[in-house]
Design a protein around this motif. Structure first.
Motif, PDB file in Angstrom:
ATOM      1  N   CYS A   4      37.783  28.120  -7.431  1.00  0.00           N
ATOM      2  CA  CYS A   4      36.675  27.737  -6.476  1.00  0.00           C
ATOM      3  C   CYS A   4      36.071  26.547  -6.913  1.00  0.00           C
ATOM      4  CB  CYS A   4      35.833  28.836  -6.059  1.00  0.00           C
ATOM      5  SG  CYS A   4      36.679  30.195  -5.096  1.00  0.00           S
ATOM      6  N   LEU A   5      35.899  26.319  -8.125  1.00  0.00           N
ATOM      7  CA  LEU A   5      35.171  25.078  -8.604  1.00  0.00           C
ATOM      8  C   LEU A   5      35.999  23.857  -8.415  1.00  0.00           C
ATOM      9  CD1 LEU A   5      33.927  26.581 -12.075  1.00  0.00           C
ATOM     10  CD2 LEU A   5      32.734  26.662 -10.096  1.00  0.00           C
ATOM     11  N   PRO A   6      35.243  23.042  -7.703  1.00  0.00           N
ATOM     12  CA  PRO A   6      35.994  21.294  -7.682  1.00  0.00           C
ATOM     13  C   PRO A   6      36.277  20.790  -8.776  1.00  0.00           C
ATOM     14  CG  PRO A   6      33.874  21.804  -6.433  1.00  0.00           C
ATOM     15  CD  PRO A   6      33.928  22.808  -7.247  1.00  0.00           C
ATOM     16  N   SER A   7      35.406  20.852  -9.634  1.00  0.00           N
ATOM     17  CA  SER A   7      35.703  20.232 -11.016  1.00  0.00           C
ATOM     18  C   SER A   7      36.373  20.977 -12.182  1.00  0.00           C
ATOM     19  CB  SER A   7      34.376  19.520 -11.520  1.00  0.00           C
ATOM     20  OG  SER A   7      34.398  19.086 -12.863  1.00  0.00           O
ATOM     21  N   TYR A   8      37.274  20.210 -12.626  1.00  0.00           N
ATOM     22  CA  TYR A   8      38.341  20.777 -13.607  1.00  0.00           C
ATOM     23  C   TYR A   8      37.532  20.800 -14.785  1.00  0.00           C
ATOM     24  CZ  TYR A   8      42.485  21.632 -16.493  1.00  0.00           C
ATOM     25  OH  TYR A   8      43.045  22.336 -17.296  1.00  0.00           O
ATOM     26  N   SER A   9      36.945  19.741 -15.243  1.00  0.00           N
ATOM     27  CA  SER A   9      36.357  19.779 -16.422  1.00  0.00           C
ATOM     28  C   SER A   9      35.048  20.816 -16.565  1.00  0.00           C
ATOM     29  CB  SER A   9      35.943  18.420 -16.788  1.00  0.00           C
ATOM     30  OG  SER A   9      35.154  17.839 -15.814  1.00  0.00           O
ATOM     31  N   PHE A  10      34.440  21.004 -15.774  1.00  0.00           N
ATOM     32  CA  PHE A  10      33.413  21.876 -15.441  1.00  0.00           C
ATOM     33  C   PHE A  10      33.843  23.175 -15.620  1.00  0.00           C
ATOM     34  CE2 PHE A  10      30.122  24.099 -13.356  1.00  0.00           C
ATOM     35  CZ  PHE A  10      28.798  23.951 -14.255  1.00  0.00           C
ATOM     36  N   GLY A  11      34.829  23.615 -14.957  1.00  0.00           N
ATOM     37  CA  GLY A  11      35.626  24.854 -15.009  1.00  0.00           C
ATOM     38  C   GLY A  11      35.907  25.417 -16.399  1.00  0.00           C
ATOM     39  N   LEU A  12      36.284  24.225 -17.200  1.00  0.00           N
ATOM     40  CA  LEU A  12      36.730  24.323 -18.628  1.00  0.00           C
ATOM     41  C   LEU A  12      35.588  25.020 -19.368  1.00  0.00           C
ATOM     42  CD1 LEU A  12      38.818  21.123 -19.607  1.00  0.00           C
ATOM     43  CD2 LEU A  12      39.749  23.633 -19.157  1.00  0.00           C
ATOM     44  N   GLY A  13      34.392  24.521 -19.205  1.00  0.00           N
ATOM     45  CA  GLY A  13      33.293  24.907 -20.078  1.00  0.00           C
ATOM     46  C   GLY A  13      33.164  26.347 -19.458  1.00  0.00           C
ATOM     47  N   ILE A  14      33.176  26.782 -18.208  1.00  0.00           N
ATOM     48  CA  ILE A  14      32.871  27.924 -17.875  1.00  0.00           C
ATOM     49  C   ILE A  14      33.961  28.922 -18.308  1.00  0.00           C
ATOM     50  CG2 ILE A  14      32.726  29.376 -15.751  1.00  0.00           C
ATOM     51  CD1 ILE A  14      30.439  27.780 -15.725  1.00  0.00           C
ATOM     52  N   ARG A  15      35.169  28.612 -18.681  1.00  0.00           N
ATOM     53  CA  ARG A  15      36.066  29.508 -18.875  1.00  0.00           C
ATOM     54  C   ARG A  15      35.734  29.894 -20.373  1.00  0.00           C
ATOM     55  NH1 ARG A  15      41.659  26.108 -17.491  1.00  0.00           N
ATOM     56  NH2 ARG A  15      42.702  27.554 -19.074  1.00  0.00           N
ATOM     57  N   VAL A  16      35.106  28.972 -21.143  1.00  0.00           N
ATOM     58  CA  VAL A  16      34.811  29.088 -22.616  1.00  0.00           C
ATOM     59  C   VAL A  16      33.788  29.998 -22.699  1.00  0.00           C
ATOM     60  CG1 VAL A  16      34.262  28.136 -24.624  1.00  0.00           C
ATOM     61  CG2 VAL A  16      35.962  27.003 -23.490  1.00  0.00           C
ATOM     62  N   LEU A  17      32.747  29.645 -21.683  1.00  0.00           N
ATOM     63  CA  LEU A  17      31.402  30.702 -21.769  1.00  0.00           C
ATOM     64  C   LEU A  17      31.775  32.258 -21.443  1.00  0.00           C
ATOM     65  CD1 LEU A  17      28.903  28.251 -20.440  1.00  0.00           C
ATOM     66  CD2 LEU A  17      28.719  29.400 -22.551  1.00  0.00           C
ATOM     67  N   ARG A  18      32.789  31.988 -20.537  1.00  0.00           N
ATOM     68  CA  ARG A  18      33.187  33.315 -19.976  1.00  0.00           C
ATOM     69  C   ARG A  18      33.507  34.365 -21.232  1.00  0.00           C
ATOM     70  NH1 ARG A  18      38.583  33.121 -17.033  1.00  0.00           N
ATOM     71  NH2 ARG A  18      37.216  31.853 -15.566  1.00  0.00           N
ATOM     72  N   PHE A  19      34.283  33.816 -21.964  1.00  0.00           N
ATOM     73  CA  PHE A  19      34.606  34.663 -23.226  1.00  0.00           C
ATOM     74  C   PHE A  19      33.485  35.107 -24.131  1.00  0.00           C
ATOM     75  CE2 PHE A  19      38.796  33.373 -22.243  1.00  0.00           C
ATOM     76  CZ  PHE A  19      39.860  34.164 -22.443  1.00  0.00           C
ATOM     77  N   SER A  20      32.698  34.130 -24.276  1.00  0.00           N
ATOM     78  CA  SER A  20      31.421  34.680 -25.129  1.00  0.00           C
ATOM     79  C   SER A  20      30.749  35.553 -24.196  1.00  0.00           C
ATOM     80  CB  SER A  20      30.415  33.304 -25.486  1.00  0.00           C
ATOM     81  OG  SER A  20      30.481  32.270 -24.311  1.00  0.00           O
ATOM     82  N   MET A  21      30.580  35.481 -22.996  1.00  0.00           N
ATOM     83  CA  MET A  21      30.168  36.794 -22.081  1.00  0.00           C
ATOM     84  C   MET A  21      30.827  37.824 -22.272  1.00  0.00           C
ATOM     85  SD  MET A  21      27.347  35.592 -20.829  1.00  0.00           S
ATOM     86  CE  MET A  21      26.700  33.899 -20.410  1.00  0.00           C
ATOM     87  N   ILE A  22      32.159  37.784 -22.502  1.00  0.00           N
ATOM     88  CA  ILE A  22      32.602  39.320 -22.843  1.00  0.00           C
ATOM     89  C   ILE A  22      32.279  39.682 -24.091  1.00  0.00           C
ATOM     90  CG2 ILE A  22      34.996  39.985 -23.290  1.00  0.00           C
ATOM     91  CD1 ILE A  22      36.149  38.241 -21.251  1.00  0.00           C
ATOM     92  N   PHE A  23      32.201  38.910 -25.085  1.00  0.00           N
ATOM     93  CA  PHE A  23      31.723  39.224 -26.399  1.00  0.00           C
ATOM     94  C   PHE A  23      30.411  39.942 -26.455  1.00  0.00           C
ATOM     95  CE2 PHE A  23      35.292  36.586 -28.062  1.00  0.00           C
ATOM     96  CZ  PHE A  23      35.921  37.568 -28.689  1.00  0.00           C
ATOM     97  N   LEU A  24      29.438  39.261 -25.697  1.00  0.00           N
ATOM     98  CA  LEU A  24      28.217  39.548 -25.739  1.00  0.00           C
ATOM     99  C   LEU A  24      28.031  41.242 -25.097  1.00  0.00           C
ATOM    100  CD1 LEU A  24      26.204  36.480 -25.209  1.00  0.00           C
ATOM    101  CD2 LEU A  24      25.770  38.202 -26.903  1.00  0.00           C
ATOM    102  N   GLY A  25      28.939  41.024 -23.741  1.00  0.00           N
ATOM    103  CA  GLY A  25      28.813  42.247 -22.970  1.00  0.00           C
ATOM    104  C   GLY A  25      29.466  43.462 -23.735  1.00  0.00           C
ATOM    105  N   SER A  26      30.283  43.115 -24.555  1.00  0.00           N
ATOM    106  CA  SER A  26      30.840  44.213 -25.256  1.00  0.00           C
ATOM    107  C   SER A  26      29.880  44.804 -26.566  1.00  0.00           C
ATOM    108  CB  SER A  26      32.285  44.211 -25.678  1.00  0.00           C
ATOM    109  OG  SER A  26      32.329  43.007 -26.606  1.00  0.00           O
ATOM    110  N   THR A  27      28.913  43.914 -26.805  1.00  0.00           N
ATOM    111  CA  THR A  27      28.069  44.291 -28.159  1.00  0.00           C
ATOM    112  C   THR A  27      26.871  44.878 -27.690  1.00  0.00           C
ATOM    113  OG1 THR A  27      27.668  42.042 -28.280  1.00  0.00           O
ATOM    114  CG2 THR A  27      29.026  42.907 -29.963  1.00  0.00           C
TER     115      THR A  27
END
Lengths: 416, 530, 70, 364
Positions: free
Chosen positions: B427-450
């Motif tokens: 849904c994000l119009p900007s591809y490059s911004f989406g890339l950042g979000i993708r990386v951050l999503r993984f850190s959120m997964i780690f934080l959420g699981s700890t």
């Protein structure tokens, strides 16, 4: 470099041991309702929990075995409530998890001997919520929790819905833990919970039908039904008595403003207006009670004013003209009288039989006459039964349903 | 922050950037010889082993003066050389040229040459640069001056619809690889001399032309000065795409968030310039940079301005919601199902439990497997030809999604969560911004699981602190929310109608803020008045 | 715990101290080391049974507080 | 001045508000209810009034000594040595508050959300994040509060609205049941928590309009009083004073009461959001104030290197001084108010009087 070093520092505790609070959902047994009974012996608390059994076949598999229970009941005993919870762990393969319980059932023995010892844990433990419904039973809590409903798979969900429905229809006032605790802490230290019973309603009704029919009826044997219609009164964390169906309804008027309700009475119009005797049913839509204590010299009197808006849902009385304002006034007066009688009955019972202030006069007195309250506070138990009260009710009929007058069916009252 | 940077400026000699050949540096500033033949030898030396280097010798005028045309085959326009350059030179036959060199060059330039762009040059380096950029170098016997004749060939893609940013309503032209075409597309939209385009040449090998475009009078002069400063700082051997420039001029290289917006839509760039931003055109790429950038621009699509404002606002709202989904959903799912089961509604908890029955992995591993698989599928799908791409989606959707659930490797709820996250990230119009979000999503997964929700909240706080501390060319990245500005917030989640947006964003345009007349709200004609 | 604090002292000291040392900001370096030393000493003191300053405050003011508040 | 950032008035308001929001979401309301009973909300009003009065002094001093915060003007007023001795009390006080705030946060999270996670881990991560934010400087903290502040204000108000069905106004009556004594004792108790807003003296020199200092504090304290008042009042009307005064975090319990038919319940997450966000940002601004104060006292060029050591001291204090939640509660209840009233009111009034008597003025 600097940031990375600090990040490392931040990560150290995580690498040490990992995560402490992780519990996978499939390692949990979520309790939907629990009940507490008192048993003899040196481990006097018997805890019974009703655990949801996850329906693994919910996905694709269609040939589910019908009638399979969606819940499991487990029991354990202990020296205290928390000890019993703890002991449950040795029996359960999964961690027993109370956060989802909606219902607490107190067994009769426990209620009669006092519930003080479990209240603290109910307040202190993070897994219990103050919005759980609290019920008392006249049997043992274990029986109630083991019993199923025919329409709901999980009985606690059924009870939850009964309680929510009955508040709206004005049958009984459901009480959640918070209200229960607050009332116990209140000035009169009197609280109440609904009473859950296992009644064989079907059998009663069948036998009555048999009387009418004069022959034995063929009917399948149905299980007993969980019923919530009465109220149990607690005083100082101890059960002291119960109110019947009508009194429970009237209690709602005194401690809460009923949103729904039902008054049925026999109505005979006065001579000036024609019509015959018959039954009238009114649906209360908006009730409000104002309780004002009055102090004169040394006597305390309480005036109770009820206001209700109602609509006619059944007018069995033949020949009356509902469109006539005089008739409506008579209907209203009669309804008010019926209501008044109900209220007086319960206050009488509280004063004479139970000798405890379940109707909350103490709070009203304290609120409005704090100084006088301090004087009577210490011997309130003796004073309460002697308090005079005056009930006045007013019912206003606002709605007559889909029709106004019923057409007479017999010739005598025909319309000319 | 600052003390760190000074550490890097050690007194070490700046290393020279490697050049194509060492002799070039010496020759660069060497004047031309007056003899054509000698010059030819020099150039043949420079362009040895260059198959595309071509030259033409001819003799013009009554005095039989030798002329040398140097050019590189392929990047020049042959037709122009034949019809304009050669023809004009041949026409000189009958006229008389002054023998003294420099004058004859002047003559050719001013009288004979039938061509628009022409310039006098004098060193070997200049000639070399001229022919490398597709011009013809004209050398004349007896003079040390030469002519640079503009014959740039226009080989290239025609203007087509942009691939990365499609719209339903709105112009369908996109930038091409040719810089001039691109600037022309812009100029066709903004027809005012205030639209300035300044030229830079970057890359010692690629000699890429870079133009910065801005609207004089509207743009904040400080920003322009800063852009110029940062661009002239660049000293690299090659610039093949605008991202080279982007990485060399952005404020914080280590941030996960892009601080410079790029677009291949002329209308988007034009609207940016009109509200006071600076565009950076790079030759050879359709992507044009737009600075300074605020984070919310990555959530705005150019179509927002072409749809009716109420629809546009609601679509933006959806985008904001799904941005949060894309960032947080898997992390929250893990945090709630493994730490805070009390937050799940009871019936949902029962179904999640049922779905997880028999799954061997912990939720965290399960989500990680699915997320990584999803990212792999996505990456696989992008580069493949379209016909194979479909096969990838079939394999991904059917085999991995359905079969994995059937085989109880992952639970169906996890598949739903990951699928929803995937959709949200599209849904994000900007591809490059989406890339950042993708990386951050993984850190959120780690934080959420700890640490569960608490960990996610900490992560969000750190992320937010980072976001508000960023600046893009002096403009706070998180404006206009923090620092808050009500007037600029008109074009944020809500897009106000055009008649309500009378002013340009304050952070871009400091001086000339009025965009249009105020009170232009349309109304039906008042019938009572005559 | 004391180990963790020592480690934290070390890491913070290195991470903040090295840039300061390189820039020659001696004063800042000294101030920072003092604070870090204080932190470590507090932790170490607690280990050997030294009261923390907050406990001292408590002993000083708690009687007053208890006199005023319920 | 080591701090280069500039903030505007609205940022200043939210910076101050978030400090109050952080204390409001912890056990301060229940301590207040214990002291003041049903008159707790009146105490909040009283404290609001007194704090606004106090704000006048702080704002006046901010204008009288332009460009100086109280660490600096205490040196200006009282001279090099005495001034430093007085001045260092402010940063130390901030460090103390920071310790209390984070310990309280850790305590609530540990009891209500992560019962088996060691509290040290929670504390370490909180301090790490707040030091990270604090080190980025006042502008970043201000911008964060500008985002979080309004969000939290709305959340707390919404939370209280949602809890209305469980509330019975009769539980708030009668007022002044025990006379005015509870109200009079409750007022200074809550005043010392509002009083953490003496941070405004650190912000005034950095605002673009120092003359709006009073306005900023007035708005912030008013909003803070609304928030604290709402939580206190709703705790009373929902739980009654008997239960409310024993709760560790009445706000959290309120959020656990919310239930609308069957869909809107279990919204503790909202409260966790308020709790974590506000406490961490508040403590990062307190750490910042500590670092800046110390840097100014010792005449350093930059305060950033002091933030992490400050956080470490605070962490050690947390672990060393409050081994259990009991000590923490006791400290907040009995010791902190005395210390705080001394620093917040006593010291500043002494400085104020000294400035008037000695005719000291700041140099423009």
């Amino acid at each position: 470099m600097r940031k990375r070093a600090l990040m490392m520092l931040f990560l150290v505790p995580f690498l040490q041991t990992g995560c402490w609070d992780t519990r996978e959902v499939d390692r949990l047994a979520s309790v939907l309702a629990f009940g507490i009974d008192r048993i003899p012996g040196n481990e006097p608390i018997l805890l019974t929990v009703q655990i949801a059994t996850p329906d693994t076949a919910k996905g694709g598999n269609k040939d589910v075995k019908a009638g399979g229970k969606a819940f499991t009941v487990m029991s354990s005993k202990g020296k205290t409530f928390s000890d019993a919870i703890h002991n449950l762990g040795s029996r359960s393969m999964r961690k027993v998890f109370f956060s989802h319980s909606k219902l607490i059932v107190l067994g009769k023995d426990l209620a009669e001997t006092g519930i003080g010892e479990i209240i603290d844990d109910l307040k202190r433990d993070r897994e219990f919520r103050r919005i759980d419904w609290i019920l008392t039973t006249d049997m043992t809590a274990k029986e109630i929790l083991e019993h199923g409903f025919s329409m709901e798979q999980i009985p606690s969900k059924g009870l939850d819905q009964i309680l929510q429905e009955s508040k709206e229809s004005g049958l009984i006032l459901p009480v959640n833990c918070n209200d229960f605790f607050v009332r116990l802490n209140g000035d009169s230290h009197v609280s109440f919970t609904p009473l859950v019973q296992l009644v064989d309603i079907d059998k009663q009704m069948t036998s009555q039908l048999e009387e009418v029919a004069g022959r034995p009826l063929e009917s399948e044997v149905k299980p007993k039904t969980l019923t919530v219609a009465k109220t149990v009164i607690y005083k100082n964390q101890q059960m002291i008595g119960e109110l019947n169906e009508n009194e429970s309804k009237a209690l709602m008027w005194l401690v809460d403003s009923p949103k729904g309700g039902f008054i049925t009475y026999t109505f005979a119009p006065e001579a000036s207006t024609n019509g015959e005797k018959g039954k009238i049913s009114l649906d209360i839509s908006d009730g409000k009670t104002i309780i004002t204590p009055q102090i004169s010299d040394n006597s305390i009197s309480i005036s109770i004013v009820c206001n209700a808006k109602a609509s006619i849902i059944e007018a069995e009385t033949v020949g009356i003209d509902i469109l006539n304002p005089m008739i409506v006034a008579q209907l209203e007066a009669k309804a008010a009288e019926t209501l008044k009688l109900q209220l007086e009955q319960i206050i009488d019972k509280a004063q004479k039989e139970l000798k405890s202030d379940c109707v909350g006069f103490a709070e009203h007195l304290h609120t409005q006459y704090p100084v006088a309250w301090k004087r009577v506070k210490n011997n309130w138990e003796d004073i309460f039964p002697t308090i005079e009260y005056h009930v006045s009710c007013e019912v206003r009929i606002l709605n007559t349903g889909m029709i106004n007058n019923t057409l007479p069916t017999n010739e005598a009252g025909g319309i000319n | 922050m600052k003390p760190l940077r000074t550490r890097k400026t050690k007194k070490t000699p700046e290393p020279e950037i490697s050049q194509p050949s060492a002799s070039d540096i010496e020759q660069k500033n060497m004047p031309l010889c007056s003899s054509v033949a000698e010059n030819l030898i020099t150039f043949q030396g420079i362009y040895s082993n260059c198959a595309d280097f071509d030259y033409r010798e001819l003799i013009i005028g009554q005095d039989q003066i030798p002329v040398l045309l140097l050019f590189i085959d392929g990047i020049t326009d042959e037709q122009t050389i034949n019809q304009n350059v050669l023809k004009s030179l041949m026409n000189i036959q009958c006229s008389k040229l002054d023998v003294s060199g420099s004058n004859s060059i002047e003559m050719i330039k001013n009288v004979f040459m039938e061509i628009g762009s022409i310039k006098e040059i004098s060193t070997i380096g200049e000639v070399s640069e001229a022919i490398l950029t597709g011009n013809v170098g004209l050398l004349l016997e007896g003079t040390t001056k030469a002519l640079k004749i503009g014959t740039k060939g226009s080989e290239g893609r025609i203007v087509t619809e942009p691939v990365t940013e499609g719209v339903v309503r709105g112009p369908r032209e996109g930038f091409t690889e040719s810089l001039r075409t691109n600037t022309a597309l812009l100029r066709r939209k903004i027809k005012t001399p205030s639209l300035k385009m300044e030229k830079f040449v970057l890359g010692s090998c690629t000699m890429t032309e870079v133009n910065i475009a801005y609207l004089e009078g509207t743009v904040n002069p400080k920003v322009v000065a800063e852009v110029k400063k940062r661009i002239s700082r660049i000293n690299v051997d090659s610039v093949l795409e605008s991202s080279y420039i982007e990485e060399l001029i952005e404020d914080n290289s280590f941030s996960l968030f892009p601080q410079i917006e790029h677009s291949e839509r002329p209308d988007k760039i034009a609207s940016g310039i009109l509200q006071g931003q600076v565009a950076i055109f790079t030759d050879g790429t359709p992507f044009v940079l737009l600075v300074p950038t605020m984070v919310f621009q990555f959530l705005q699509s150019s179509e927002d301005y072409y749809d009716r404002f109420i629809y546009a606002s609601s679509i933006r709202l959806v985008r904001f919601i799904f941005l949060n989904f894309a960032l947080l959903l898997p992390g929250l799912y893990i945090a709630i199902t493994t730490f805070h089961q009390e937050l799940i509604p009871t019936p949902l908890l029962v179904s999640i439990t049922a779905a997880r029955e028999g799954v061997p992995f912990p939720t965290f591993v399960e989500v990680l497997i699915m997320e990584v698989t999803f990212e792999a599928l996505r990456e696989a799908g992008i580069r493949l030809p379209k016909s194979i791409g479909q096969a990838v989606s079939i394999v991904g959707g059917l085999v991995i999604g359905d079969a994995a659930v059937q085989a109880s490797i992952v639970s169906s709820v996890t598949v739903i969560v990951v699928a929803l996250t995937g959709i949200s990230s599209f849904c994000l119009p900007s591809y490059s911004f989406g890339l950042g979000i993708r990386v951050l999503r993984f850190s959120m997964i780690f934080l959420g699981s700890t640490l569960g929700l608490f960990g996610i909240l900490l992560g969000l706080l750190v992320m937010q602190a980072h976001l508000v501390s960023l600046r893009s060319f002096g403009v706070p990245y998180f404006a206009p929310i923090a620092p808050f500005n009500l007037k600029d917030a008109k074009d944020l989640v809500m897009r106000f109608p055009w008649w309500a947006m009378g002013e340009r964003p304050r952070l871009f345009a400091k001086t000339n803020r009025r965009r249009q007349k105020f009170f232009m709200k349309p109304a039906p004609p008042d019938e009572k008045k005559p | 715990m004391i180990l963790l604090i020592a480690l934290a002292t070390l890491v913070i000291g290195l991470a903040e101290g090295i840039p300061l040392g390189k820039q020659g900001q001696r004063k800042e370096l000294v101030a920072m080391s003092c604070l870090l030393g204080m932190a470590f000493l507090l932790a170490a003191g607690f280990r050997i049974g030294f009261p923390s300053p907050i406990t001292l405050l408590e002993q000083l003011f708690e009687p007053i507080g208890k006199a005023i508040f319920k | 001045m080591p701090e280069k950032g500039i903030i505007n008035t609205s940022q200043c308001i939210w910076l101050l508000f978030i400090v109050i929001a952080s204390i409001a979401s912890m056990q301060i309301p229940s301590i207040l209810i214990l002291q003041a009973g049903r008159d707790a909300w009146l105490s909040v009003l009283g404290a609001w009034f007194l704090d606004v009065m106090l704000a006048i002094v702080y704002a006046y001093m901010g204008i009288r000594f332009p460009g100086e915060n109280f660490v600096q003007y205490s040196i200006t007023i009282l001279g090099k040595y005495l001034g430093r001795m007085v001045g260092i009390l402010f940063p130390l006080f901030f460090l103390l508050v920071c310790t209390i705030v984070i310990k309280g946060l850790g305590q609530v999270i540990n009891t209500a959300f992560l019962p088996r996670t060691p509290i040290d881990v929670i504390l370490i991560s909180c301090f790490f994040v707040s030091a990270l934010i604090g080190r980025k400087g006042i502008e970043v903290i201000a911008r964060m509060t500008q985002i979080l502040g309004p969000l939290y204000f709305l959340s707390i108000v919404t939370l209280c609205f949602l809890v209305i069905p469980s509330a019975h106004i009769i539980r708030l009556k009668p007022q002044f049941d025990e006379g005015v004594a509870p109200f009079i004792i409750g007022t200074p108790l809550i005043l010392v928590f509002f009083g953490v807003c003496i941070l405004m003296a650190m912000y005034i020199p950095l605002t673009n309009r120092p003359e709006n200092g009073f306005l900023a504090k007035f708005s912030a304290v008013s909003m803070g009083a609304i928030v604290v008042g709402l939580i206190t009042t709703f705790s009373v009307v929902c739980f009654g004073i008997e239960d409310a005064q024993t709760m560790y975090s009445p706000g959290l319990q309120l959020s656990r009461l919310i239930h609308y038919s069957n869909y809107l319940e279990r919204v503790e997450m909202l409260f966790l959001l308020i709790l974590v966000g506000s406490s961490i940002v508040a403590s990062s601004s307190l750490l910042w104030a500590f670092g800046l104060g110390i840097a100014q006292l010792t005449g350093l060029k930059s305060y950033q290197p002091l933030i992490y050591p400050g956080a470490l001291i605070s962490l050690v204090l947390c672990i060393v001084s409050f081994p259990s939640s009991l000590q923490h509660s006791n400290f907040i209840h009995y010791t902190y108010p005395i210390v705080a009233i001394f620093v917040q009111t006593g010291l500043e009034l002494v400085l104020f009087a000294a400035a008037l008597i000695l005719h000291k003025r700041g140099t423009v």
